[in-house]
Enzyme design. Structure first.
Site, short mmCIF file in Angstrom:
data_model
loop_
_atom_site.label_atom_id
_atom_site.label_comp_id
_atom_site.label_asym_id
_atom_site.label_seq_id
_atom_site.Cartn_x
_atom_site.Cartn_y
_atom_site.Cartn_z
N SER A 38 0.86 -1.02 -0.04
CA SER A 38 0.07 0.08 -0.17
C SER A 38 0.87 1.35 0.19
CB SER A 38 -0.72 -0.24 1.20
OG SER A 38 -1.56 1.05 1.39
N ARG B 200 -0.66 -4.06 -6.66
CA ARG B 200 -1.97 -4.68 -6.28
C ARG B 200 -2.99 -3.67 -6.98
NH1 ARG B 200 -5.67 -7.40 -4.85
NH2 ARG B 200 -6.14 -8.06 -2.71
N THR C 25 -6.89 2.11 4.78
CA THR C 25 -6.87 1.20 5.81
C THR C 25 -7.50 1.53 6.65
OG1 THR C 25 -4.35 1.48 4.74
CG2 THR C 25 -4.69 0.19 7.06
N CYS D 285 -0.50 -6.73 -17.16
CA CYS D 285 -0.10 -7.81 -15.84
C CYS D 285 1.47 -7.12 -15.56
CB CYS D 285 -0.02 -9.10 -16.34
SG CYS D 285 0.85 -10.10 -15.06
N CYS E 17 3.39 -14.71 -10.65
CA CYS E 17 1.92 -14.11 -10.23
C CYS E 17 2.24 -13.17 -8.77
CB CYS E 17 1.04 -14.85 -10.14
SG CYS E 17 -0.64 -14.02 -9.60
N CYS F 30 -2.17 -9.66 -7.75
CA CYS F 30 -2.61 -8.43 -7.82
C CYS F 30 -4.13 -8.32 -8.35
CB CYS F 30 -1.78 -7.45 -8.76
SG CYS F 30 -2.17 -7.59 -10.46
N CYS G 84 -5.72 -9.14 -13.92
CA CYS G 84 -6.18 -9.97 -14.90
C CYS G 84 -7.72 -10.43 -14.58
CB CYS G 84 -5.40 -11.28 -15.16
SG CYS G 84 -5.19 -12.14 -13.78
#
Lengths: 251, 585
Positions: B98, B343, B379, B530, B554, B557, B560
């Site tokens: 984050s 992310r 958050t 991606c 991968c 995130c 896709c």
């Protein structure tokens, strides 16, 4: 028959390593630590021997700071019966660790001591060998196959050496260090992780053992390997000879 | 440094494909050795009933806040509830990434004494800049944010600290276990989750160390999987939770981030910079951030809304471009990248909040979607939503309260008020960058959400992509290896790893669609959005381009799952313990 397994807590193998700014070592703060992969293999082999009915107890041992307890809990979750933690915050080299483990072996009296062949942080590949020397026990390093005989007095070990595979027969008690192709370590299942919480871990300090560990080695500096330089295309053979002679100084 | 040793081991051992192989299989009986088959696992088979009062999926801010709150209520009322948190990452915090400029509002309520408990919250915000970037310049604008009293943190570190606090209170946290399915009883009520089978090989056969997944039952199950959680999406579809809550579809953005260690003289702890404009065009919503943490570290990243139209857009490459901007470059020169990650995050805000309760549990945190878009903070609302759910769950178990009261609790809380006030900022950008900014200005200074209308979102992100023929390919500059990097280099810095010999966790609902639709119509956008280069089109023996899925790369995130034009790609959870290894993100 008791088997003891040495476990080391190291930087996880998938982590990208960075050298500290003051060049005294690598950054370990906020970095993921795990059980040394070769130690996992060693532990797995010990667990299998117990499952075959050839051993009654597998004891996992680790030397280091208090976070080693996490690694020992993983060992217990994989199936070790109990753990021993020798607390030490100083930097430990193979000879020191070997002396500590030797003391533990004399105390616990296992018939087999399994270690990983080397740790992935220092790549020393010495501890198993030194312990065998200190204990005057036979040793088989780089084990790719371990056969413990039903009488539990002899173990046959295949070793991966530069020439190929060497097969040794050792009388127990013995030290075996494990190599990559020996086995595939099991996953710690959730029920076993839950059970591991109640398995005992005994904690010791070096003072209790009356051991003075002073290191004969001092790390002077740790640097990154030099960055790989790009290649240079040459236009002709003469050009190549010229470069080899004057730039690379090899002819 | 050792490479992935287990993958090497698998390749070498490929001759022995049977399920039970011990190293001592081919031995000779004349040594008097009695060989018995390797048992699968000694004590597992009897573990049929793992039962907890509350099962929480995801050890993130929402999940851990819920767990902590449950245990606090237990000690307040002198009872006990067993609480289990499952986390797919190998360690708590491994999958947490984050910005992050942290508003401690929820933490103040959850752990009022947090300042005395050595939290990784040590860098208060000292300055707040807002720039409009053009290719060559940075124009200072009045900052729309008010970050007084907030802190620049690494959320990954904060979550690790929260995890330790939770364990101190008796919460059981099990990292390395991926909840892959919901368990139902005969009445379709959720009674817990099942974890993944471990040790299945790529072709579906069982490997040597095969372990069947476990069932973990809970009287209440809380889903805290973060944005676009896989179980959360399933349960929302099953119970029509968006319709039930009168919600629109969710909209998303992809955030790509690096943490750098920079020169001491350039480092200003607590400095916060946000930018708008370049390198994104007027039709693409997004912006960048640059936050100074402690220890000479800075977080820098680009957030791109996933309703972008040009299929040739490559958010990763836009981020690399950004770092070369004359106003940004000086910070980074002389520094080194420590970590990389990406992310997706929610941008739907108030309009997209689903009804978060289902029979047997509730959805908390970003899986439901409480991120405050104009503030770019989620958050604090995620934590608060976890705390509210915990309070209702406690009442549900101990006093027979209805779990549906969680919906009421949310609507009576400051989450609702905050999200309602900020609901019209993001949708205004549907009309373009300038109208969006104009509306934002009006909202911020005059209206503050006090009008009766609510703007609607545009098309869902996956429908917004235009056909490739309407656009031309974008030429991105080559990485210079100093400020900008190629994807494999960046990926290495995310400490990502998966057991390579497992079935790919990215599933195609129809395996023909990539070559029939994605490639010809949209020019394969998945090979561009991606951030981990999972999707590549490679020529096969007949020189036909075929989709290759490098699942091992991968980053979890979910881009896709969100952006695939035909919604053909389904992100499912891989073997637990795999994925990125974020420590300072």
């Amino acid at each position: 028959m008791k088997i003891m397994v040495g476990i080391k807590r190291v930087v996880d193998y998938a982590v990208k390593i960075r050298v500290k700014g003051d060049k005294t070592g690598v950054v370990t703060e906020n970095v993921k630590m795990s059980m040394n992969p070769f130690c996992e293999i060693a532990l797995e082999e010990a667990l299998r021997l117990r499952e075959y009915g050839l051993a009654s107890e597998v004891v996992a041992v680790s030397v280091g700071p208090s976070q080693c307890l996490d690694t020992l809990r993983t060992a217990l979750a994989m199936g070790a019966d109990r753990g021993i933690h020798v607390h030490s915050t100083s930097s430990l080299f193979p000879l020191s660790v070997a002396k500590i483990l030797t003391h533990l072996v004399l105390f616990e009296k296992p018939s087999l001591l399994f270690l990983g062949k080397q740790a992935i942080d220092d790549d020393c590949n010495q501890t198993g060998q030194i312990i065998a020397g200190l204990l005057n026990w036979p040793q088989a390093t780089f084990a790719s196959k371990v056969l413990l005989h039903k009488d539990k007095q002899v173990v046959t070990v295949d070793r991966e050496v530069d020439d190929g595979i060497e097969t040794l027969s050792l009388n127990l008690p013995a030290v075996i260090t494990t190599d990559l192709r020996l086995n595939q370590p099991r996953y710690a299942t959730l029920p076993n992780i839950m059970k591991a919480k109640s398995k005992p871990v005994n904690k010791f300090t070096l003072e209790e053992f009356n051991l003075q560990i002073k290191s004969d080695l001092e790390i002077l500096q740790v640097t990154e390997p030099p960055k790989r330089k790009p290649g240079v295309l040459v236009a002709s053979v003469d050009d190549l000879i010229h470069k080899l002679k004057h730039d690379a100084n090899v002819i | 440094m050792m490479l992935k040793f287990r993958s090497i081991l698998y390749k070498w051992n490929s001759k022995s494909k049977s399920a039970f192989v011990g190293s001592s299989q081919s031995l000779h009986n004349n040594h008097g050795f009695s060989f018995s088959r390797v048992p699968t696992s000694p004590s597992f088979c009897t573990a049929s009933d793992i039962q907890y009062d509350v099962v929480i999926v995801g050890a993130g801010p929402a999940g851990l806040s819920a767990a902590i709150r449950l245990k606090q209520m237990c000690s307040e009322r002198n009872t006990n509830l067993s609480v289990c948190v499952l986390e797919k990452g190998a360690q708590v915090g491994d999958h947490i990434i984050s910005g992050n400029v942290f508003e401690p509002r929820a933490l103040n309520e959850l752990l009022p004494q947090w300042k005395k408990q050595e939290p990784p919250i040590t860098t208060p915000v000292t300055s707040d800049k807002f720039w409009f970037l053009t290719k060559a310049r940075a124009i200072s604008l009045p900052s729309p944010f008010n970050n007084q009293g907030n802190y620049v943190i690494s959320l990954s570190q904060l979550v690790r600290w929260l995890g330790a606090k939770a364990e101190e209170l008796g919460v059981e946290i099990y990292p390395g276990f991926a909840a892959s399915e919901l368990l139902y009883d005969a009445n379709n009520k959720v009674i817990g989750v099942g974890t993944n089978d471990m040790g299945i090989s790529k072709d579906g056969s069982k490997r040597e160390n095969f372990q069947r997944g476990v069932e973990i039952k809970g009287r209440i199950t809380l889903l805290a999987e973060g944005c676009r959680g896989s179980l959360s999406e399933k349960i929302m579809k099953k119970y029509n939770l968006r319709e039930r809550g009168g919600a629109e579809h969710q909209t998303y953005a992809l955030g790509i981030k690096e943490v750098w260690e920079i020169d001491e003289e350039k480092h200003q702890p607590g400095a916060v910079i946000h930018t708008l404009g370049w390198p994104l065009d007027h039709k693409t919503y997004g912006g960048s951030f640059l936050y100074h943490m402690k220890d000479k570290q800075i977080s820098i990243g680009l957030v791109v809304a996933l309703n972008y139209q040009n299929p040739f857009m490559n958010p990763y490459e836009e981020f690399q471009k950004l770092k070369h901007h004359p106003a940004i470059k000086p910070f980074l020169e002389g520094g080194t990248v420590i970590q990389y990650g990406a992310r997706t995050l929610n941008e739907g805000g108030f309009q997209s909040i689903p009804y978060p309760v289902f029979p047997g549990g509730a959805i908390i945190g970003c899986s439901a979607g409480f991120l405050n878009v104009p503030k770019i903070k989620g958050t604090h609302t995620a934590m608060k939503s976890g705390m509210l759910a915990a309070e209702v769950a406690f009442g549900a178990i101990n006093e027979g309260l209805d779990m549906n009261m969680y919906w009421d609790a949310l609507r009576n809380s400051w989450i609702w008020e905050e999200l309602r006030k900020s609901r019209n900022y993001r949708p205004a950008f549907e009309y373009g960058l300038i109208p969006g900014l104009a509306v934002s200005g009006l909202e911020h200074y005059i209206f503050k959400g006090r009008h009766p209308f609510t703007l609607k979102h545009g098309k869902p992100d996956h429908e917004a992509t235009n056909a490739a023929q309407l656009h031309s390919p974008i030429q991105y500059p080559k990485a210079d290896g100093v400020l900008s990097f190629d994807v494999p280099t960046s990926l290495h810095r995310s400490n990502t790893n998966h057991e390579h010999d497992q079935p790919p966790h990215l599933r195609l609902r129809d395996p023909k669609i990539p070559e029939l639709v994605n490639l010809p119509v949209y020019a394969a956008p998945e090979s561009r959005y991606c951030p981990a280069r999972v999707y590549e089109y490679v020529a096969d023996e007949q020189n036909q381009m075929k989709l290759q899925i490098n699942a091992q790369n991968c980053l979890h995130c979910k881009a896709c799952d969100i952006k695939d034009p035909k919604q053909n790609i389904e992100w499912t959870v891989p073997e637990g313990g795999g994925g990125p290894g974020y420590t300072v993100m």
